[in-house]
Write an enzyme that holds these catalytic residues in place. Structure first.
Site, PDB file in Angstrom:
ATOM      1  N   CYS A   1      33.137 -67.943  46.485  1.00 51.66           N
ATOM      2  CA  CYS A   1      32.567 -69.232  46.842  1.00 51.66           C
ATOM      3  C   CYS A   1      31.792 -69.703  45.615  1.00 51.66           C
ATOM      4  CB  CYS A   1      31.634 -69.101  48.035  1.00 51.66           C
ATOM      5  SG  CYS A   1      30.597 -70.580  48.224  1.00 51.66           S
TER       6      CYS A   1
ATOM      7  N   LYS B   1      37.747 -25.797  51.235  1.00 49.86           N
ATOM      8  CA  LYS B   1      38.335 -26.304  50.000  1.00 49.86           C
ATOM      9  C   LYS B   1      37.586 -27.578  49.643  1.00 49.86           C
ATOM     10  CE  LYS B   1      42.807 -26.798  47.796  1.00 49.86           C
ATOM     11  NZ  LYS B   1      42.902 -28.130  47.236  1.00 49.86           N
TER      12      LYS B   1
ATOM     13  N   LYS C   1      45.621 -27.061  54.583  1.00 50.69           N
ATOM     14  CA  LYS C   1      45.157 -28.444  54.448  1.00 50.69           C
ATOM     15  C   LYS C   1      44.846 -29.068  55.802  1.00 50.69           C
ATOM     16  CE  LYS C   1      45.576 -29.489  50.003  1.00 50.69           C
ATOM     17  NZ  LYS C   1      45.943 -30.706  49.427  1.00 50.69           N
TER      18      LYS C   1
ATOM     19  N   GLU D   1      36.954 -19.790  52.824  1.00 50.88           N
ATOM     20  CA  GLU D   1      36.038 -20.756  52.230  1.00 50.88           C
ATOM     21  C   GLU D   1      36.565 -22.143  52.523  1.00 50.88           C
ATOM     22  OE1 GLU D   1      35.440 -19.872  47.901  1.00 50.88           O
ATOM     23  OE2 GLU D   1      36.330 -17.988  48.555  1.00 50.88           O
TER      24      GLU D   1
ATOM     25  N   CYS E   1      34.524 -71.488  52.269  1.00 53.27           N
ATOM     26  CA  CYS E   1      33.450 -70.526  52.511  1.00 53.27           C
ATOM     27  C   CYS E   1      32.982 -70.606  53.968  1.00 53.27           C
ATOM     28  CB  CYS E   1      32.285 -70.798  51.574  1.00 53.27           C
ATOM     29  SG  CYS E   1      30.875 -69.728  51.890  1.00 53.27           S
TER      30      CYS E   1
ATOM     31  N   ASP F   1       8.089 -34.158  44.535  1.00 54.15           N
ATOM     32  CA  ASP F   1       8.792 -34.727  43.382  1.00 54.15           C
ATOM     33  C   ASP F   1       7.788 -35.131  42.318  1.00 54.15           C
ATOM     34  OD1 ASP F   1      10.947 -34.407  44.919  1.00 54.15           O
ATOM     35  OD2 ASP F   1      11.429 -36.543  45.156  1.00 54.15           O
ATOM     36  N   TYR F   2       6.662 -35.650  42.795  1.00 57.03           N
ATOM     37  CA  TYR F   2       5.648 -36.118  41.850  1.00 57.03           C
ATOM     38  C   TYR F   2       5.131 -34.957  40.997  1.00 57.03           C
ATOM     39  CZ  TYR F   2       1.340 -37.931  39.940  1.00 57.03           C
ATOM     40  OH  TYR F   2       0.355 -38.296  39.070  1.00 57.03           O
ATOM     41  N   ASP F   3       4.767 -33.846  41.648  1.00 60.38           N
ATOM     42  CA  ASP F   3       4.266 -32.700  40.891  1.00 60.38           C
ATOM     43  C   ASP F   3       5.315 -32.171  39.922  1.00 60.38           C
ATOM     44  OD1 ASP F   3       1.826 -32.828  42.059  1.00 60.38           O
ATOM     45  OD2 ASP F   3       2.308 -31.423  43.672  1.00 60.38           O
ATOM     46  N   PHE F   4       6.566 -32.231  40.378  1.00 61.93           N
ATOM     47  CA  PHE F   4       7.642 -31.784  39.499  1.00 61.93           C
ATOM     48  C   PHE F   4       7.683 -32.658  38.239  1.00 61.93           C
ATOM     49  CE2 PHE F   4      11.912 -31.765  37.819  1.00 61.93           C
ATOM     50  CZ  PHE F   4      12.272 -30.427  37.873  1.00 61.93           C
ATOM     51  N   ASP F   5       7.616 -33.973  38.454  1.00 62.29           N
ATOM     52  CA  ASP F   5       7.680 -34.894  37.322  1.00 62.29           C
ATOM     53  C   ASP F   5       6.520 -34.690  36.355  1.00 62.29           C
ATOM     54  OD1 ASP F   5       9.974 -35.914  38.311  1.00 62.29           O
ATOM     55  OD2 ASP F   5       9.058 -37.680  39.240  1.00 62.29           O
TER      56      ASP F   5
ATOM     57  N   TYR G   1      33.177 -20.817  43.495  1.00 66.95           N
ATOM     58  CA  TYR G   1      34.045 -20.020  44.366  1.00 66.95           C
ATOM     59  C   TYR G   1      34.746 -18.833  43.709  1.00 66.95           C
ATOM     60  CZ  TYR G   1      37.317 -23.432  42.393  1.00 66.95           C
ATOM     61  OH  TYR G   1      38.018 -24.241  41.549  1.00 66.95           O
TER      62      TYR G   1
ATOM     63  N   GLU H   1      33.783 -26.179  41.827  1.00 67.73           N
ATOM     64  CA  GLU H   1      34.229 -27.554  41.997  1.00 67.73           C
ATOM     65  C   GLU H   1      33.047 -28.489  41.790  1.00 67.73           C
ATOM     66  OE1 GLU H   1      37.448 -27.503  42.680  1.00 67.73           O
ATOM     67  OE2 GLU H   1      37.954 -29.504  43.429  1.00 67.73           O
TER      68      GLU H   1
ATOM     69  N   CYS I   1      24.845 -72.041  48.606  1.00 66.52           N
ATOM     70  CA  CYS I   1      25.427 -71.194  49.649  1.00 66.52           C
ATOM     71  C   CYS I   1      24.369 -70.170  50.086  1.00 66.52           C
ATOM     72  CB  CYS I   1      26.666 -70.516  49.078  1.00 66.52           C
ATOM     73  SG  CYS I   1      27.562 -69.502  50.245  1.00 66.52           S
TER      74      CYS I   1
ATOM     75  N   CYS J   1      29.199 -72.045  53.826  1.00 66.26           N
ATOM     76  CA  CYS J   1      28.808 -73.371  53.321  1.00 66.26           C
ATOM     77  C   CYS J   1      30.000 -74.326  53.213  1.00 66.26           C
ATOM     78  CB  CYS J   1      28.113 -73.239  51.966  1.00 66.26           C
ATOM     79  SG  CYS J   1      29.256 -72.827  50.630  1.00 66.26           S
TER      80      CYS J   1
ATOM     81  N   ASP K   1      36.522 -30.818  47.776  1.00 66.28           N
ATOM     82  CA  ASP K   1      37.386 -31.828  47.179  1.00 66.28           C
ATOM     83  C   ASP K   1      36.683 -32.519  46.005  1.00 66.28           C
ATOM     84  OD1 ASP K   1      39.701 -33.177  46.931  1.00 66.28           O
ATOM     85  OD2 ASP K   1      39.372 -34.552  48.606  1.00 66.28           O
TER      86      ASP K   1
HETATM   87  P1  AMP Z   1      45.408 -27.621  44.146  1.00 72.43           P
HETATM   88  O1  AMP Z   1      44.666 -28.568  43.236  1.00 72.43           O
HETATM   89  O2  AMP Z   1      45.837 -28.249  45.418  1.00 72.43           O
HETATM   90  O3  AMP Z   1      46.450 -26.849  43.427  1.00 72.43           O
HETATM   91  O4  AMP Z   1      44.307 -26.576  44.623  1.00 72.43           O
HETATM   92  C1  AMP Z   1      43.670 -25.729  43.713  1.00 72.43           C
HETATM   93  C2  AMP Z   1      42.286 -26.233  43.485  1.00 72.43           C
HETATM   94  O5  AMP Z   1      41.492 -26.166  44.647  1.00 72.43           O
HETATM   95  C3  AMP Z   1      41.515 -25.383  42.519  1.00 72.43           C
HETATM   96  O6  AMP Z   1      41.797 -25.746  41.190  1.00 72.43           O
HETATM   97  C4  AMP Z   1      40.104 -25.689  42.870  1.00 72.43           C
HETATM   98  O7  AMP Z   1      39.653 -26.735  42.032  1.00 72.43           O
HETATM   99  C5  AMP Z   1      40.146 -26.236  44.272  1.00 72.43           C
HETATM  100  N1  AMP Z   1      39.290 -25.509  45.208  1.00 72.43           N
HETATM  101  C6  AMP Z   1      38.394 -26.108  46.022  1.00 72.43           C
HETATM  102  N2  AMP Z   1      37.740 -25.223  46.762  1.00 72.43           N
HETATM  103  C7  AMP Z   1      38.198 -24.016  46.432  1.00 72.43           C
HETATM  104  C8  AMP Z   1      37.880 -22.695  46.856  1.00 72.43           C
HETATM  105  N3  AMP Z   1      36.961 -22.452  47.812  1.00 72.43           N
HETATM  106  N4  AMP Z   1      38.556 -21.671  46.281  1.00 72.43           N
HETATM  107  C9  AMP Z   1      39.483 -21.911  45.325  1.00 72.43           C
HETATM  108  N5  AMP Z   1      39.817 -23.138  44.880  1.00 72.43           N
HETATM  109  C10 AMP Z   1      39.193 -24.186  45.428  1.00 72.43           C
HETATM  110 ZN    ZN Z   2      29.511 -70.528  50.282  1.00 77.60          ZN
END
Ligand code: AMP
Ligand code: ZN
Length: 665
Positions: free
Chosen positions: A421, A113, A309, A111, A403, A31-35, A222, A170, A427, A406, A115
């Protein structure tokens, strides 16, 4: 090598290291060299603004402020996905597509999903051109400046990429980074974020891209869409995207039957908890792109894909006890102590109950069987009580009134969920917590002194507040547990050295509620020294940019307190930095007060940062994009045609850098 070549080669080198670190997770330099290299590039770019490039790795730190995000229509609609919750649902889906396609062999890409928040990015000639949120699927917000700060998003592509394409993915906030962000919030007495997904999507819409740059966001891809692309299957497109420099998770798998799809689902249903980020299911896609086209879309989602899901993992266990923790700011957090139970691969013994309202809402009682779920958070949460098994003799939970540390009577401010408190100075966990915060890395960063030693010092009556640290002697410290001559000397030297820490960090270290790092910087810059700040009235403070009433109130209360006044006087006497060391600027005027400028293009006499500084030093404001509020656009070489058009349309005066110099006389 001439300057331009040096700049170019540094950029390429840094891009490569970024890719190794953030995409491949396999850094090849420290990291240092990168910086050091990054700093070298920054210096060269500052000296040679003629070689400015918005895609340079130096631009990752952000700094643009967007007040209103532009709405952009998606070239290709961003559909949703149909959901399924069982094997039968997935089998039904396969039947439906087989009915349309007839009897063709089907391959699928599986794949995870991810979140987070979806993003669509356009690349032209190998450079990131635009990034847009999903919005309603038809239109989204342009958030390019924010996306650019995410280190795993390539600004420059490699390999034989198509000249023009869209790629979707995502934006996620990996769990470890999320936990760290929350830890920092808790430290300043702020409410932590509730889950990584919302925090990721909220991050995309922050106005200040420098704030986004500080968040450890990641971008997982994706889908690749383009006209002149050379591949016929989805899986191939993922591999290609990976070769262009994108982060495409390696977990994606090509399978040849629906049974293999189920294997994938079963495997990840368990192992998803080993991933650094959250997933909420599996996405199964027909692999052949021609077949995808043949299947097409319903009104809402593609027919060629389905999301499976995962079920949220839940267990039930017994609530043994509710205990209460006292934080540095005095905030009380109730904690559920549970009969240990396996959940998503870990043993769970404790869960946060947040506050009194939550306890009342759940009607949770000691002895209850409760349902525990591993949701977005790292700390599991209690989602409910199993009332069917409640025995009749369980008593309703009565929230503590005093509390636990105390015995002081707790208070609860109007509109706040948390009890406090109020015994700020007596405290123990509050006193220790404040000193621990004072010495922490982002505050005074005192070498040789750790959190546990602080507790020891307090318990041995050696320190009562952070000013006392400066009176400590080696002789006093040596008798403490695990201390020796050398470590005692290090500790005292470390404390001595903290007298050089700049004012803005000292201000943060004081631990004024709601005054985090950023606010401390703003206040230090505005007030320059502690006396000005402590004399500021509520109204004064509120008038400072981005300081709200809540912060202002807290600052006023802090300085009104006579014990704080004594502590601050002592810090002053010890020589702790309580003022900003300013460089006197003889050129500063107020000639530009009330005027807003936008700077565009490349300049001969200034570099962009100096030009912006000159505007601000003379009382003007610097805007990030041209709007009706802009008074002047200072145009250098290569000002973009779109900006020119916008300025003309809004009747904003366009001036040269010489005109600007003339304005200052
Ligand atoms: P939904 O929001 O439940 O309608 O699901 C669709 C959303 O899933 C998409 O808009 C993507 O943002 C998300 N998503 C996450 N992983 C994937 C993936 N591997 N392929 C496609 N969509 C994905
Ligand atoms: Zn206290």
């Amino acid at each position: 090598m001439d300057i331009q070549e040096t700049i170019q080669s540094l950029r390429e080198e840094l891009n490569l290291h970024n890719h190794n670190y953030y995409v491949l997770d396999d850094p090849t330099i420290s990291d240092y060299d990168f910086d050091v290299k990054l700093k070298e590039l920054q210096d060269l770019e500052t000296k040679h603004p003629e070689f400015f490039d918005e895609h340079s790795p130096t631009q990752r730190v952000g700094g643009t402020v967007t007040k209103n995000f532009n709405t952009v229509t998606h070239k290709n609609r961003m559909y949703s996905l149909d959901n399924s919750y069982s094997k039968e649902d997935v089998l039904d889906w396969e039947k439906r597509i087989q009915k349309i396609l007839g009897d063709v062999p089907l391959e699928y890409t599986c794949e995870l999903k991810y979140d987070g928040a979806s993003i669509s990015m356009t690349y032209e000639h190998g450079k990131l051109k635009r990034a847009v949120t999903r919005g309603d699927g038809f239109q989204g917000d342009e958030v390019t400046n924010n996306i650019k700060t995410i280190r795993s998003v390539p600004l420059h592509l490699k390999g034989d990429f198509p000249d023009n394409f869209e790629i979707r993915g995502e934006i996620v906030l990996p769990l470890e980074g999320f936990a760290k962000m929350n830890q920092e919030l808790i430290e300043i007495g702020e409410t932590p974020y509730s889950n990584p997904r919302n925090t990721a999507s909220g991050s995309l819409k922050l106005q200040d891209s420098a704030e986004v740059a500080k968040r450890p966001l990641d971008c997982l891809l994706y889908t690749l869409i383009g006209n002149d692309v050379k591949f016929t299957t989805h899986f191939e497109s993922l591999e290609k995207a990976r070769n262009f420099g994108f982060k495409v998770p390696k977990e994606a798998k090509l399978v040849k039957s629906i049974d293999e799809v189920f294997e994938f689902i079963e495997y990840w249903n368990i192992h998803r908890h080993d991933l650094p980020y959250e997933t909420d299911g599996v996405v199964v896609k027909v692999n052949n792109l021609h077949l995808q086209e043949e299947l097409g879309y319903t009104a809402k989602a593609p027919r060629w894909a389905i999301a499976y899901k995962f079920k949220a993992e839940q267990v039930s266990t017994k609530l043994n006890l509710i205990s209460y923790q006292v934080g540095r700011t005095g905030a009380i957090t109730p904690v559920a102590n549970l009969a240990p139970v396996q959940l998503a691969g870990t043993i769970v013994k404790r869960a946060s109950l947040h506050n009194a309202d939550q306890i009342e809402k759940l009607d949770i009682r000691v002895g209850d069987k409760v349902f525990v779920e591993k949701g977005g958070e790292i700390i599991p949460k209690i989602i409910g009580v199993d009332f069917t098994t409640r025995s009749l003799d369980l008593l309703p939970t009565v929230y503590i009134t005093n509390c636990p540390e105390c015995q002081t009577e707790l208070i609860r401010k109007e509109g706040e969920a948390q009890h406090y408190c109020p015994n700020f100075y007596g405290c123990p966990p509050q006193i220790i917590g404040r000193i621990q915060h004072y010495i922490s890395r982002k505050a005074m960063d005192i070498e040789g002194l750790g959190g546990e030693t602080v507790a020891l010092l307090f318990n041995n009556n050696l320190v009562q507040n952070y000013a006392d640290l400066y009176d400590l002697t080696v002789e006093q410290v040596i008798p403490l547990e695990r201390m020796a001559q050398k470590s005692a000397e290090n500790l005292v030297n470390g404390i001595e050295k903290s007298k050089e820490v700049p004012f803005e960090r000292v201000l943060f270290a004081l631990g004024i509620r709601y005054v985090g790092e950023t606010v401390a910087k703003k206040l230090a810059k505005h007030y320059q020294n502690i006396d000005n700040l402590s004399n500021a009235s509520l109204m004064d403070l509120i008038l400072v940019d981005e300081i709200g009433e809540r912060i202002a109130q807290s600052v006023v209360e802090f300085f009104e307190n006579s014990e704080n006044q004594i502590i601050i006087q002592r810090l002053k006497d010890y020589g702790v930095q309580l003022e900003t060391k300013t460089v006197f600027n003889p050129d500063a005027t107020d000639k530009l007060i009330g005027k807003t400028f936008v700077v565009s293009g490349v300049f001969v006499k200034f570099n962009r940062d100096d030009l912006k500084k000159a505007i601000e030093d003379n009382g003007g404001k610097v805007g990030s994009s041209i709007s009706a509020k802009t008074d002047f656009v200072i145009a250098g070489d290569n000002m973009g045609p779109a900006k020119l058009e916008k300025a003309t349309k809004l009747n904003v005066s366009i001036i040269s850098e010489d005109d600007f110099i003339a304005m200052l006389g």
